[in-house]
Scaffold this active site. Structure first.
Site, PDB file in Angstrom:
ATOM      1  N   ASP A   9       6.250   1.222   7.019  1.00  0.00           N
ATOM      2  CA  ASP A   9       5.164   1.005   6.926  1.00  0.00           C
ATOM      3  C   ASP A   9       4.129   1.638   5.902  1.00  0.00           C
ATOM      4  O   ASP A   9       3.767   2.814   5.427  1.00  0.00           O
ATOM      5  CB  ASP A   9       3.885   1.087   7.859  1.00  0.00           C
ATOM      6  CG  ASP A   9       2.862   0.233   7.771  1.00  0.00           C
ATOM      7  OD1 ASP A   9       2.388  -0.715   6.824  1.00  0.00           O
ATOM      8  OD2 ASP A   9       2.143   0.835   8.575  1.00  0.00           O
ATOM      9  N   GLU A  29      -4.893   0.833   2.694  1.00  0.00           N
ATOM     10  CA  GLU A  29      -4.772   0.241   3.526  1.00  0.00           C
ATOM     11  C   GLU A  29      -5.300   0.653   4.869  1.00  0.00           C
ATOM     12  O   GLU A  29      -5.779   0.121   5.640  1.00  0.00           O
ATOM     13  CB  GLU A  29      -4.361  -0.711   3.650  1.00  0.00           C
ATOM     14  CG  GLU A  29      -2.959  -2.193   3.893  1.00  0.00           C
ATOM     15  CD  GLU A  29      -3.017  -1.755   5.871  1.00  0.00           C
ATOM     16  OE1 GLU A  29      -3.222  -3.074   5.794  1.00  0.00           O
ATOM     17  OE2 GLU A  29      -1.971  -0.890   6.035  1.00  0.00           O
ATOM     18  N   GLU A  30      -4.459   1.718   4.832  1.00  0.00           N
ATOM     19  CA  GLU A  30      -4.832   2.158   6.106  1.00  0.00           C
ATOM     20  C   GLU A  30      -5.884   2.484   6.787  1.00  0.00           C
ATOM     21  O   GLU A  30      -6.156   3.002   8.040  1.00  0.00           O
ATOM     22  CB  GLU A  30      -3.649   2.910   6.370  1.00  0.00           C
ATOM     23  CG  GLU A  30      -2.354   2.769   5.936  1.00  0.00           C
ATOM     24  CD  GLU A  30      -1.755   2.345   7.046  1.00  0.00           C
ATOM     25  OE1 GLU A  30      -2.317   1.852   8.252  1.00  0.00           O
ATOM     26  OE2 GLU A  30      -0.678   1.459   6.867  1.00  0.00           O
ATOM     27  N   GLU A  58       4.181  -5.769   4.529  1.00  0.00           N
ATOM     28  CA  GLU A  58       3.770  -5.248   6.273  1.00  0.00           C
ATOM     29  C   GLU A  58       5.292  -5.294   6.675  1.00  0.00           C
ATOM     30  O   GLU A  58       6.119  -6.361   6.385  1.00  0.00           O
ATOM     31  CB  GLU A  58       2.507  -5.729   6.570  1.00  0.00           C
ATOM     32  CG  GLU A  58       1.944  -6.184   6.182  1.00  0.00           C
ATOM     33  CD  GLU A  58       1.085  -4.692   5.744  1.00  0.00           C
ATOM     34  OE1 GLU A  58       1.298  -3.720   7.099  1.00  0.00           O
ATOM     35  OE2 GLU A  58      -0.044  -3.957   5.465  1.00  0.00           O
ATOM     36  N   HIS A  69       3.184   3.840  12.542  1.00  0.00           N
ATOM     37  CA  HIS A  69       2.417   4.969  12.948  1.00  0.00           C
ATOM     38  C   HIS A  69       2.525   5.636  13.788  1.00  0.00           C
ATOM     39  O   HIS A  69       1.375   6.295  14.423  1.00  0.00           O
ATOM     40  CB  HIS A  69       0.591   4.191  13.223  1.00  0.00           C
ATOM     41  CG  HIS A  69       0.981   3.222  12.620  1.00  0.00           C
ATOM     42  ND1 HIS A  69      -0.852   2.686  12.349  1.00  0.00           N
ATOM     43  CD2 HIS A  69       0.888   2.813  11.102  1.00  0.00           C
ATOM     44  CE1 HIS A  69      -1.063   2.421  11.375  1.00  0.00           C
ATOM     45  NE2 HIS A  69      -0.242   1.828  10.721  1.00  0.00           N
ATOM     46  N   ASP A 104      -0.249   3.779   0.803  1.00  0.00           N
ATOM     47  CA  ASP A 104      -1.150   5.080   1.313  1.00  0.00           C
ATOM     48  C   ASP A 104      -0.854   5.409   2.960  1.00  0.00           C
ATOM     49  O   ASP A 104       0.446   4.024   3.415  1.00  0.00           O
ATOM     50  CB  ASP A 104      -2.446   5.056   1.566  1.00  0.00           C
ATOM     51  CG  ASP A 104      -3.348   3.794   2.551  1.00  0.00           C
ATOM     52  OD1 ASP A 104      -2.767   2.903   2.020  1.00  0.00           O
ATOM     53  OD2 ASP A 104      -3.998   3.625   3.031  1.00  0.00           O
ATOM     54  N   HIS A 128       1.219  -1.529  -0.156  1.00  0.00           N
ATOM     55  CA  HIS A 128      -0.202  -0.103   0.393  1.00  0.00           C
ATOM     56  C   HIS A 128       1.052   1.256  -0.122  1.00  0.00           C
ATOM     57  O   HIS A 128       1.663   1.321   0.781  1.00  0.00           O
ATOM     58  CB  HIS A 128      -0.973  -0.177   1.492  1.00  0.00           C
ATOM     59  CG  HIS A 128      -0.792  -0.168   2.357  1.00  0.00           C
ATOM     60  ND1 HIS A 128      -0.423   1.397   3.331  1.00  0.00           N
ATOM     61  CD2 HIS A 128      -0.032  -0.877   3.434  1.00  0.00           C
ATOM     62  CE1 HIS A 128       0.401   0.325   4.658  1.00  0.00           C
ATOM     63  NE2 HIS A 128       0.927  -0.575   4.601  1.00  0.00           N
TER      64      HIS A 128
END
Length: 383
Positions: free
Chosen positions: A107, A141-142, A170, A356, A76, A74
């Protein structure tokens, strides 16, 4: 600067907060097209939440009869949080103490860059490779993930596309690159429970019915329930409350209802239907007046030891010098959608300790070995 590092930095500079892609996939399309991939953009979602997806494939000499190995990822990223708390601009790749800082560094823009460069190198050395290589990339995805990977999987299913192996980029490593990969994930089942009572003055409880008091014994029973014992691959299923909302804000009013949000993370030892049935049985046994809305976030999936896990474990051992652990811990991923289409799905990427968070980063020393692991997997499975 290595091609992998350069591409990683290019992707980090793009402020691709869900569902925005901000040109990340255009960069990938340019690179992959030059390497012989057929690229297709799939746009989905409502006007206020447009999602960009990429399906790219390079067929091997065996065509559709050969094995197809797909990388899923991903573009995003999650929001930065308070920018002033970052030591540097989260969208300006910055090097400090051997680490590359930026939102998406771990990530999962490093993983995407690593597999793209691995594929470029692989096809340059093996222009007549037997199997096929695919990329499934999304910008959702997030977020809710309603218009991302799942939409591309639906499209591939209608076309009769067969996926044999999938590596999801991931960030699965813990202390060092390669010490853990994910060969499965638990399912996620959420419930929004509303327990009804009768609103009234707090000084006259006999004229009211307090839904919080009524709900507590049932919630205690749910929290104490042993849902299953897990199995060789999964820990036991868990049930957790996340939010409780009740009352008008006044301190002298018994509320008319209370709302409880809860979530199951469940193993292959349980089913969504079975868990729902048991919850309703407990609530009914306590005589509650309630409504309950369910949301299935994803079912569990598991890839047992096989060609993909062995190829990945061998590559990690050769490049990283560690014996990897197969694990199903952690949250959900887009692997849950791909597993319905592909029999072997494994997740592998850099350490996840900073994902994150403020000052997200990846060790620069891990970037080339990550790319090399991906390339070794290609060499083993589709050369």
């Amino acid at each position: 600067m290595s091609p992998t590092l350069a591409l990683t930095e290019d992707l980090i500079r793009r402020r691709s907060v869900t569902p925005e892609d901000k040109g990340c996939q255009d960069v990938l399309i340019e690179r992959l097209s030059a390497a012989g991939f057929q690229c297709e953009t799939v746009v989905s979602g409502p006007d206020h939440f447009r999602v960009t997806n990429l399906w790219a494939v390079k067929r091997g000499r065996a065509g559709t009869d050969g094995k197809l190995l797909v990388f899923a990822g991903h573009t995003d990223v999650v929001p930065t949080g308070p920018v002033e708390q970052w030591r540097s601009d989260p969208f300006e790749p910055t090097h400090r103490d051997g680490k590359l800082y930026g939102r998406g560094a771990a990530d999962m823009k490093t993983s995407i860059a690593g597999f793209v460069v691995a594929a470029e190198e692989f096809v340059a050395v093996h222009p007549d490779h037997a199997g096929s290589i695919g990329f499934l990339i999304t910008s959702d995805e997030e977020g809710p993930a309603h218009d991302g990977t799942i939409k591309v999987c639906d499209l591939l299913r209608t076309r009769g596309e067969r996926l044999d192996y999938c590596v999801v980029g991931e960030p699965t490593s813990v202390s060092t690159l390669g010490d853990m990969v994910k060969n499965g994930r638990r399912g996620s089942l959420s419930g929004k429970l509303t327990v009804n009572g009768v609103q009234g003055h707090i000084a006259y409880p006999h004229l009211a019915k307090n839904p919080i008091h009524l709900a507590v014994p049932a919630l205690t029973a749910l929290a104490a329930e042993q849902w299953d014992d897990g199995n060789a691959y999964f820990p036991p299923t868990t049930w957790q409350m996340s939010n409780i909302h009740g009352g008008t804000g006044a301190t002298n009013v018994i509320p008319g209802h209370v709302i409880i949000d809860f979530n199951f993370r469940f193993s292959t030892a349980s089913t969504p239907e079975g868990l729902k049935s048991r919850v309703h049985a407990i609530l009914d046994a306590h005589g509650l007046d309630y409504t309950l809305a369910w949301t299935l976030g994803g079912e569990p999936f598991l890839t047992e030891r096989g060609e993909l896990s062995e190829a990945l474990s061998s590559a990690i051992g050769a490049e990283c010098g560690v014996a990897t652990e197969l694990s199903t811990t952690g949250g959900t991923s887009d692997g849950r959608f791909i597993a319905k289409l592909c029999p072997q799905v494994i997740e592998f990427g850099p350490p996840n300790a900073s994902i994150h968070k403020i000052d997200e980063h990846v060790d620069v020393a891990f970037i080339e070995p990550l790319k090399n692991v991906y390339r070794r997997v290609l060499e083993t499975l589709i050369a």
